[in-house]
Design a protein around this motif. Structure first.
Motif, mmCIF file in Angstrom:
data_model
loop_
_atom_site.group_PDB
_atom_site.id
_atom_site.type_symbol
_atom_site.label_atom_id
_atom_site.label_comp_id
_atom_site.label_asym_id
_atom_site.label_seq_id
_atom_site.Cartn_x
_atom_site.Cartn_y
_atom_site.Cartn_z
ATOM 1 N N PHE A 121 9.619 68.364 100.718
ATOM 2 C CA PHE A 121 9.426 69.429 99.741
ATOM 3 C C PHE A 121 10.635 70.343 99.877
ATOM 4 C CE2 PHE A 121 5.376 67.585 100.518
ATOM 5 C CZ PHE A 121 4.753 67.570 99.279
ATOM 6 N N ILE A 122 11.483 70.310 98.851
ATOM 7 C CA ILE A 122 12.800 70.939 98.935
ATOM 8 C C ILE A 122 13.137 71.650 97.627
ATOM 9 C CG2 ILE A 122 13.689 69.255 100.589
ATOM 10 C CD1 ILE A 122 15.029 67.817 98.229
ATOM 11 N N PRO A 123 14.149 72.543 97.629
ATOM 12 C CA PRO A 123 14.656 73.094 96.369
ATOM 13 C C PRO A 123 15.227 71.962 95.513
ATOM 14 C CG PRO A 123 15.406 74.405 98.228
ATOM 15 C CD PRO A 123 14.789 73.156 98.801
ATOM 16 N N LYS A 124 15.051 72.038 94.212
ATOM 17 C CA LYS A 124 15.515 70.972 93.317
ATOM 18 C C LYS A 124 17.001 70.677 93.459
ATOM 19 C CE LYS A 124 11.996 71.471 89.710
ATOM 20 N NZ LYS A 124 11.740 71.771 88.272
ATOM 21 N N ALA A 125 17.759 71.692 93.842
ATOM 22 C CA ALA A 125 19.209 71.530 93.935
ATOM 23 C C ALA A 125 19.632 70.484 94.970
ATOM 24 C CB ALA A 125 19.860 72.872 94.272
ATOM 25 N N TYR A 126 18.731 70.126 95.908
ATOM 26 C CA TYR A 126 19.098 69.209 96.986
ATOM 27 C C TYR A 126 18.466 67.822 96.825
ATOM 28 C CZ TYR A 126 20.989 73.408 98.973
ATOM 29 O OH TYR A 126 21.727 74.557 99.149
ATOM 30 N N GLU A 127 17.850 67.590 95.688
ATOM 31 C CA GLU A 127 17.208 66.295 95.430
ATOM 32 C C GLU A 127 18.209 65.145 95.521
ATOM 33 O OE1 GLU A 127 15.539 63.853 91.562
ATOM 34 O OE2 GLU A 127 15.356 66.041 91.579
ATOM 35 N N GLN A 128 19.371 65.300 94.905
ATOM 36 C CA GLN A 128 20.358 64.216 94.867
ATOM 37 C C GLN A 128 20.886 63.887 96.254
ATOM 38 O OE1 GLN A 128 20.855 62.323 92.304
ATOM 39 N NE2 GLN A 128 22.337 61.037 93.403
ATOM 40 N N GLU A 129 21.055 64.891 97.095
ATOM 41 C CA GLU A 129 21.540 64.637 98.453
ATOM 42 C C GLU A 129 20.549 63.796 99.248
ATOM 43 O OE1 GLU A 129 23.435 67.624 100.856
ATOM 44 O OE2 GLU A 129 23.739 68.912 99.108
ATOM 45 N N VAL A 130 19.256 64.084 99.079
ATOM 46 C CA VAL A 130 18.229 63.283 99.760
ATOM 47 C C VAL A 130 18.258 61.859 99.223
ATOM 48 C CG1 VAL A 130 15.750 62.983 100.113
ATOM 49 C CG2 VAL A 130 16.755 65.271 100.239
ATOM 50 N N ARG A 131 18.389 61.721 97.922
ATOM 51 C CA ARG A 131 18.439 60.394 97.300
ATOM 52 C C ARG A 131 19.609 59.576 97.862
ATOM 53 N NH1 ARG A 131 16.003 58.702 92.823
ATOM 54 N NH2 ARG A 131 15.400 60.852 92.291
ATOM 55 N N GLU A 132 20.771 60.212 97.960
ATOM 56 C CA GLU A 132 21.955 59.513 98.455
ATOM 57 C C GLU A 132 21.827 59.159 99.936
ATOM 58 O OE1 GLU A 132 25.190 62.078 97.517
ATOM 59 O OE2 GLU A 132 25.106 61.653 95.351
ATOM 60 N N PHE A 133 21.188 60.044 100.716
ATOM 61 C CA PHE A 133 21.000 59.757 102.141
ATOM 62 C C PHE A 133 20.196 58.470 102.323
ATOM 63 C CE2 PHE A 133 18.388 59.834 105.937
ATOM 64 C CZ PHE A 133 19.307 60.112 106.939
ATOM 65 N N PHE A 134 19.090 58.341 101.623
ATOM 66 C CA PHE A 134 18.246 57.162 101.809
ATOM 67 C C PHE A 134 18.837 55.922 101.149
ATOM 68 C CE2 PHE A 134 15.232 60.323 103.205
ATOM 69 C CZ PHE A 134 14.624 59.659 104.266
ATOM 70 N N LYS A 135 19.630 56.110 100.116
ATOM 71 C CA LYS A 135 20.334 54.973 99.531
ATOM 72 C C LYS A 135 21.255 54.355 100.568
ATOM 73 C CE LYS A 135 23.190 53.646 95.557
ATOM 74 N NZ LYS A 135 23.902 54.125 94.330
ATOM 75 N N GLY A 136 21.829 55.196 101.416
ATOM 76 C CA GLY A 136 22.684 54.708 102.496
ATOM 77 C C GLY A 136 21.927 53.908 103.539
ATOM 78 N N HIS A 137 20.590 54.027 103.543
ATOM 79 C CA HIS A 137 19.742 53.251 104.462
ATOM 80 C C HIS A 137 18.964 52.169 103.705
ATOM 81 C CE1 HIS A 137 20.323 55.730 108.084
ATOM 82 N NE2 HIS A 137 20.389 56.756 107.261
ATOM 83 N N ASN A 138 19.455 51.814 102.525
ATOM 84 C CA ASN A 138 18.820 50.779 101.684
ATOM 85 C C ASN A 138 17.376 51.119 101.346
ATOM 86 O OD1 ASN A 138 21.140 49.015 101.668
ATOM 87 N ND2 ASN A 138 20.619 48.465 103.781
ATOM 88 N N MET A 139 17.129 52.406 101.086
ATOM 89 C CA MET A 139 15.799 52.857 100.711
ATOM 90 C C MET A 139 15.913 53.746 99.471
ATOM 91 S SD MET A 139 14.304 53.726 104.536
ATOM 92 C CE MET A 139 12.562 53.608 104.099
ATOM 93 N N GLU A 140 14.890 53.695 98.631
ATOM 94 C CA GLU A 140 14.896 54.481 97.411
ATOM 95 C C GLU A 140 13.843 55.574 97.490
ATOM 96 O OE1 GLU A 140 14.287 51.764 94.212
ATOM 97 O OE2 GLU A 140 16.294 50.864 94.398
#
Length: 205
Positions: A121-140
Motif C-alpha cells: 500500500f503505497i503512494p500512486k507515484a511509486y507504483e511503477q518502481e514497484v512494478r519494475e522491481f518485480f519485473k527484474g525478478h520475473n514476477m508481475e
C-alpha cells in the motif's frame, strides 16, 4: 518469514494511495525454486488464488490426533508432519518477505505505508518502481485503486482501514491491525476477527 511490515505511524485519513499485489507470489516462487514442476504450475494458474494457497499450504500441514475421553480431549502421539516439504513452504514465504523488504528499500521507507504478505500500500507515484522491481525478478504485479486509508493508534497497536473502490459510490472496507512489538499470534487472531466482521461491510463515499 516476515509476513508484514507497518511503516506509516501517523494517525489520520490519507488518499492518493494504490494497492500493488504481486501476482501468484507464492505459487510462482515455488515454481522458480523448483518445488513445482511445469505441469503442476500451469494447472495451478487455471484455478483461484485460495485453491493455490490451500494446495501449497498442504505441504506444511501438521496433523495432531486427539482422543475424546468422556469429558475431555487428550492428544494422542506426536504431531505428524513432513519436515522437508514443510521447509519448502517457509523457504518460499521467507524469500517473498525478503523481496518485499528489498522493494521497500528501493523506493524508500517513507514511500510505503505498509505491506501485507504479497501486497503493498503505497503512494500512486511509486507504483511503477514497484512494478519494475518485480519485473527484474520475473514476477508481475496488478494494482487496485484505494479511495482512502484511515489509521488510528490504540493501546494494542495500529489499526488501518483501507477503503477499496468497488463500483460507483461504493467501497469495501479492508481492515488491518498491527500490534505493538512482536505479537504475530495476536495479529493473526485479531485480523481474522476484523476480516470476518468487515468482509460484508460497505461504505458510501
Amino acid at each position: 518469514p516476515e509476513y508484514y511490515r507497518y511503516l506509516h505511524k501517523q494517525e489520520g485519513e490519507f488518499k492518493d494511495i494504490v494497492e500493488v499485489d504481486v501476482n501468484g507470489a507464492y505459487w510462482n516462487l515455488a515454481h522458480q525454486k523448483g518445488y513445482l514442476d511445469d505441469a503442476t504450475h500451469a494447472e495451478g494458474l487455471t484455478v483461484d488464488k485460495m485453491t493455490r494457497l490451500i494446495a501449497l499450504g498442504s505441504i506444511a500441514t501438521v496433523r495432531v490426533t486427539h482422543e475424546f475421553l468422556g469429558e475431555r480431549y487428550e492428544t494422542v502421539g506426536e504431531p505428524d508432519f513432513n519436515p522437508v516439504t514443510r521447509s519448502y513452504f517457509f523457504d518460499i514465504a521467507h524469500d517473498l518477505g525478503e523481496k518485499m523488504k528489498d522493494c521497500i528499500l528501493k523506493i524508500g521507507l517513507k514511500n510505503c505505508y505498509f505491506f501485507w504478505v504479497d501486497a503493498f500500500f503505497i503512494p500512486k507515484a511509486y507504483e511503477q518502481e514497484v512494478r519494475e522491481f518485480f519485473k527484474g525478478h520475473n514476477m508481475e504485479v496488478k494494482t487496485k485503486d484505494v479511495h482512502k486509508m484511515v489509521t488510528k493508534k490504540t493501546k494494542e497497536g495500529w489499526s488501518c482501514d483501507i477503503y477499496e473502490q468497488k463500483e460507483k459510490n461504493l467501497t469495501q472496507v479492508k481492515p488491518f491491525f498491527f500490534p505493538h512489538g512482536d505479537a504475530r499470534k495476536e495479529l493473526i487472531n485479531k485480523t481474522k476477527l476484523l476480516l470476518n466482521s468487515g468482509e460484508q461491510q460497505n461504505a458510501t463515499l
